[in-house]
Design a protein around this motif. Structure first.
Motif, PDB file in Angstrom:
ATOM      1  N   ARG A 196      22.313  -5.766 -26.471  1.00  0.00           N
ATOM      2  CA  ARG A 196      22.250  -4.605 -27.357  1.00  0.00           C
ATOM      3  C   ARG A 196      22.841  -3.373 -26.676  1.00  0.00           C
ATOM      4  O   ARG A 196      23.598  -2.609 -27.282  1.00  0.00           O
ATOM      5  N   GLU A 197      22.507  -3.190 -25.429  1.00  0.00           N
ATOM      6  CA  GLU A 197      22.910  -1.981 -24.727  1.00  0.00           C
ATOM      7  C   GLU A 197      24.394  -1.954 -24.411  1.00  0.00           C
ATOM      8  O   GLU A 197      25.037  -0.904 -24.493  1.00  0.00           O
ATOM      9  N   ASN A 198      24.923  -3.081 -23.987  1.00  0.00           N
ATOM     10  CA  ASN A 198      26.326  -3.096 -23.574  1.00  0.00           C
ATOM     11  C   ASN A 198      26.774  -4.546 -23.431  1.00  0.00           C
ATOM     12  O   ASN A 198      26.581  -5.174 -22.395  1.00  0.00           O
ATOM     13  N   ARG A 261      13.661   0.736 -32.957  1.00  0.00           N
ATOM     14  CA  ARG A 261      13.617   0.666 -31.499  1.00  0.00           C
ATOM     15  C   ARG A 261      12.192   0.520 -30.973  1.00  0.00           C
ATOM     16  O   ARG A 261      11.959   0.509 -29.779  1.00  0.00           O
TER      17      ARG A 261
ATOM     18  N   PHE B  90      23.814  -0.091 -18.817  1.00  0.00           N
ATOM     19  CA  PHE B  90      22.935  -0.154 -19.986  1.00  0.00           C
ATOM     20  C   PHE B  90      22.323   1.221 -20.174  1.00  0.00           C
ATOM     21  O   PHE B  90      21.306   1.552 -19.546  1.00  0.00           O
ATOM     22  N   ASP B  92      20.474   3.119 -22.189  1.00  0.00           N
ATOM     23  CA  ASP B  92      19.109   3.517 -22.547  1.00  0.00           C
ATOM     24  C   ASP B  92      18.074   3.064 -21.531  1.00  0.00           C
ATOM     25  O   ASP B  92      16.898   3.367 -21.672  1.00  0.00           O
ATOM     26  N   ASN B  98      18.329  -1.585 -15.150  1.00  0.00           N
ATOM     27  CA  ASN B  98      19.717  -2.035 -15.090  1.00  0.00           C
ATOM     28  C   ASN B  98      19.885  -3.091 -13.999  1.00  0.00           C
ATOM     29  O   ASN B  98      20.449  -4.154 -14.224  1.00  0.00           O
TER      30      ASN B  98
END
Ligand SMILES: Nc1ncnc2c1ncn2[C@@H]1O[C@H](COP(=O)(O)OP(=O)(O)OP(=O)(O)O)[C@@H](O)[C@H]1O
Ligand SMILES: [Mg+2]
Lengths: 317, 249
Positions: A196-198, A261, B90, B92, B98
């Motif tokens: 989701r983040e990257n 979220r 990442f 958030d 991370n």
């Protein structure tokens, strides 16, 4: 501190749900409305496993919800008069279909993924709609009902007793939600968060992104099918509308409304949606437009959803 | 012995040939710099080596094994790790989170629905070690998006190191950084290279960094190899001066 506050929220939610049949009447509702909230909350939480915690938007989850519903109904109607077996078959049907569809679409991203999930969803809808002889077609699948659950040493009457069925549903919800929460706290769950983040970073950390999206989709649809099976049992009826794209849209609305979220956001969203729907539909046939307006207002002013906004408030004050 | 062998590799985008017949051999323990003007094809070469996309033609081997068509996650598994020209983390999540994802992925835990106490402790220890190596300990629990660019970069490099790579690809690690940050990263890269005998390929624009660190330099221009040699040879090469150093000065 934050973890502690979270524990109080958990406790409050579980207490509220566990005692619901005893206070919902005083609040102007009725027990089976509470059951509907719990079923929809399960579906929305399951959708959000994919949407909020993997970052993948499905607009076709109603297909698996509906397969759960028809699987349960058709098993009880045509095969074996057993509530438990109905649930099992419904969940198996929804999950198997999700495993196949998921494998075909795990490479797609964003809008393309969403569009193709709608398309597959509509295929299942048309089958249920057209195959009159077996599914009841447009009229839905009726002429069957949930049956007492036989425990060997005794049986629970979930048909005549709304309260007993509420607690059966709540038990299913509790197990499902506990499993999803545990998964999200595990290395597997963190790999989904990573996607989701990257997605690019995740891939170059050695995570095969497509495989993980597929798994997340299947887990999500497994629990959505469970919700669908419970929904059919609640109504003693399976409706082709359960499979249609607008039902999928409702799940997305619930998740976003509550806050995608947050883990409990979809529960909050489902509660608002179902209660509002129940109330507004007694006033006007056009209730969906009113919910739509409400949804737009929430998204405009609280883009993180109702629960996301409450979290924010607390964090800044 | 060469660890990475790139053989006559090309990559075309439509009518544009971004990388054209490039060959390169990186020895085990070598620190290789790749330089060249903007658009020379340096990042594209990294994308080919790391498996972001396949080459249009040519062949690549890693440790004697053909990796030309291997998907990225399989290349990571055999020891190729990279960072990106534009930092990819990442956003958030916190610095520690991370790193934890990287450590768990490297340990092969990515599908585990739970961890034993012992495995969880090992993950924690490894995260702590990486935080220390990257001088990130004080910022472990800060959301990474709130931190300065230099810290995000350092985290990204630590995430790549978490994978215990044998070959580390760094795409302009000091781009957009101040003098102090550039110095810190340079020192870190040298330490990794010397203490751990890690093979590193480094794309870099800062000549001080390059001449300070590199064993050998590959110069790309318009997708082709313009020159290849030791820093001293490259500094003396007239074509390089004309095409690149001259322009930069
Ligand atoms: N995915 C892509 N699709 C189309 N063209 C691309 C793609 N990636 C790179 N290019 C083109 O290929 C050429 C080489 O780009 P590349 O990013 O490899 O250069 P570079 O040497 O890394 O430059 P810089 O120093 O600016 O980072 C450029 O003309 C670029 O526009
Ligand atoms: Mg580049």
């Amino acid at each position: 501190m934050k973890a502690l506050a979270g524990r109080y929220v958990d406790l409050a939610i579980w207490l509220g749900l566990a005692t619901l049949p005893y206070w919902i009447g005083a609040a102007g509702g009725y027990t089976s409305l509470g059951t509907r909230v719990v079923v929809m909350a399960l579906a929305a939480t399951a959708l959000n496993f994919l949407l909020g915690f993997t970052g993948v938007l499905s607009f076709g989850h109603a297909a698996y919800f509906g397969l759960g519903a028809y699987g349960a109904g058709m098993t009880i109607k045509y095969l074996v008069p057993s509530t438990g077996l109905g649930i099992l078959v419904g969940v198996a049907a929804g999950t198997a279909a999700a495993a196949i569809v998921g494998a075909l679409i795990a490479r797609l991203r964003g809008v393309y993924f969403a569009m193709v999930t709608i398309a597959f969803g509509q295929v299942f809808y048309f089958i249920a709609f057209r195959w009159n002889a077996v599914t009841g077609g447009d009229d839905g699948l009726s002429g069957w009902r949930r049956l007492p659950i036989d425990l060997g040493f005794g049986s629970i009457d979930i048909l005549g007793n709304d309260q007993a069925f509420y607690y059966l549903t709540l038990a299913g919800f509790a197990v499902a939600v506990a499993v999803m929460a545990a998964l999200l706290r595990s290395p597997f769950g963190r790999s989904l968060l990573a996607i989701r983040e990257n997605e690019r970073r995740a891939r170059f950390l050695g995570i095969p992104v497509e495989q993980h999206i597929w798994l997340s989709f299947v887990v999500s649809c497994f629990f959505v099918s469970l919700a669908g099976a419970l929904y059919a049992l609640l109504n003693n009826f399976a409706d082709p509308h359960d499979l249609r794209w607008d039902q999928s849209g409702d799940f997305v609305i619930m998740a976003v409304l509550g806050g995608m979220r947050t883990f409990w956001g979809p529960l909050v969203g489902a509660a608002i949606f179902v209660v509002l729907q129940d109330y507004l539909s007694t006033l006007t046939d056009n209730w969906m437009s009113l919910i739509g307006v409400f949804f737009i207002l929430v998204v405009m002013f609280f883009p993180r959803g109702v629960l996301g906004m409450l979290r924010r408030r607390k964090a800044t004050s | 012995m060469s660890l990475l062998q790139v053989d006559n590799v090309s990559r075309q985008f439509g009518s544009l040939v971004a990388v054209q017949g490039v060959s390169m051999s990186v020895a085990a323990g070598e620190l290789r710099a790749v330089i060249g003007p903007n658009g020379a094809g340096k990042t594209t070469l990294f994308n080919l080596i790391s498996g972001f996309f396949p080459p249009t033609s040519g062949r690549m081997t890693f440790d004697g094994r053909d990796v030309t068509r291997l998907p990225p996650h399989r290349r990571v598994a055999i020891g190729i790790a990279r960072t990106f020209q534009i930092t990819e983390v990442f956003p958030d999540l916190t610095v520690a989170e991370n790193l934890r994802i990287a450590v768990e992925a490297a340990a092969g835990y990515r599908l585990r629905p739970w961890l034993s106490q012992r495995a969880a402790r090992e993950v924690r220890d490894r995260v702590d070690a990486l935080l220390e190596l990257g001088s990130l300990g004080a910022k472990a629990d800060r959301p990474i998006a709130e931190l300065p660019h230099g810290d995000q970069r350092a985290t990204e490099i630590m995430m790549a190191l978490a994978l215990r790579p044998r070959l580390l690809l760094l795409d302009e690690p000091t781009a957009g950084m101040g003098d102090q940050e550039t110095y810190d990263i340079t020192r870190l890269v040298r330490r990794l290279h010397q203490d751990r005998e890690l093979s590193i390929v480094l794309i870099e624009h800062d000549m001080r960094v390059i001449f300070h660190l590199a064993d050998r330099i590959l110069v790309l221009a318009e997708g082709k190899v313009l020159a290849e040699g030791t820093p001293a040879e490259i500094a003396a090469d007239e074509r390089v001066q004309a095409a690149y150093l001259g322009k930069a000065a």
